[in-house]
Design a protein around this motif. Structure first.
Motif, mmCIF file in Angstrom:
data_model
loop_
_atom_site.group_PDB
_atom_site.id
_atom_site.type_symbol
_atom_site.label_atom_id
_atom_site.label_comp_id
_atom_site.label_asym_id
_atom_site.label_seq_id
_atom_site.Cartn_x
_atom_site.Cartn_y
_atom_site.Cartn_z
ATOM 1 N N HIS A 35 -2.130 10.515 -0.244
ATOM 2 C CA HIS A 35 -1.810 9.683 -1.436
ATOM 3 C C HIS A 35 -0.400 9.754 -1.675
ATOM 4 N N ARG A 36 0.441 9.922 -0.466
ATOM 5 C CA ARG A 36 2.047 9.828 -0.608
ATOM 6 C C ARG A 36 2.318 8.305 -0.029
ATOM 7 N N SER A 37 3.254 7.564 -0.629
ATOM 8 C CA SER A 37 3.470 6.275 0.077
ATOM 9 C C SER A 37 4.958 6.057 0.395
ATOM 10 N N ASN A 38 5.086 4.960 1.340
ATOM 11 C CA ASN A 38 6.593 4.768 1.689
ATOM 12 C C ASN A 38 6.630 3.345 2.173
ATOM 13 N N VAL A 39 7.847 2.977 1.905
ATOM 14 C CA VAL A 39 7.929 1.650 1.857
ATOM 15 C C VAL A 39 8.704 1.464 3.270
ATOM 16 N N LEU A 40 8.395 0.486 4.150
ATOM 17 C CA LEU A 40 9.134 0.395 5.655
ATOM 18 C C LEU A 40 9.373 -1.051 5.818
ATOM 19 N N GLU A 41 10.176 -1.308 6.613
ATOM 20 C CA GLU A 41 10.409 -2.745 7.109
ATOM 21 C C GLU A 41 9.501 -3.005 7.902
ATOM 22 N N ASP A 42 8.912 -4.298 8.040
ATOM 23 C CA ASP A 42 7.569 -4.641 9.025
ATOM 24 C C ASP A 42 8.196 -5.045 10.349
ATOM 25 N N THR A 43 8.428 -3.892 11.188
ATOM 26 C CA THR A 43 8.643 -4.392 12.499
ATOM 27 C C THR A 43 7.713 -4.017 13.492
#
Length: 64
Positions: A35-43
């Protein structure tokens, strides 16, 4: 693909009983507990990591 898009990756499954490379991939994505989230660049490299642990994560397109 990497035109500034962001994706939100949320861990839905546990790393317990998984292989070492799957655990390392979750850590590489910035995840270590359910249930942890992370926002990443879409590469392409991030998409490849997500594909490796697709049964343990949920992916959403991030609104700008």
């Amino acid at each position: 693909m990497s035109d500034g898009k962001k994706i939100k990756v949320t861990q839905t499954g546990s790393h317990i009983g998984r292989t070492d490379d799957q655990r390392a991939t979750l850590i590489g994505l910035g995840l270590n507990k359910r249930h942890r989230s992370n926002v990443l660049e879409d590469t392409p490299s991030v998409r490849g990591m997500i594909n490796k642990v697709r049964h343990l994560v949920h992916v959403e397109e991030e609104a700008r």
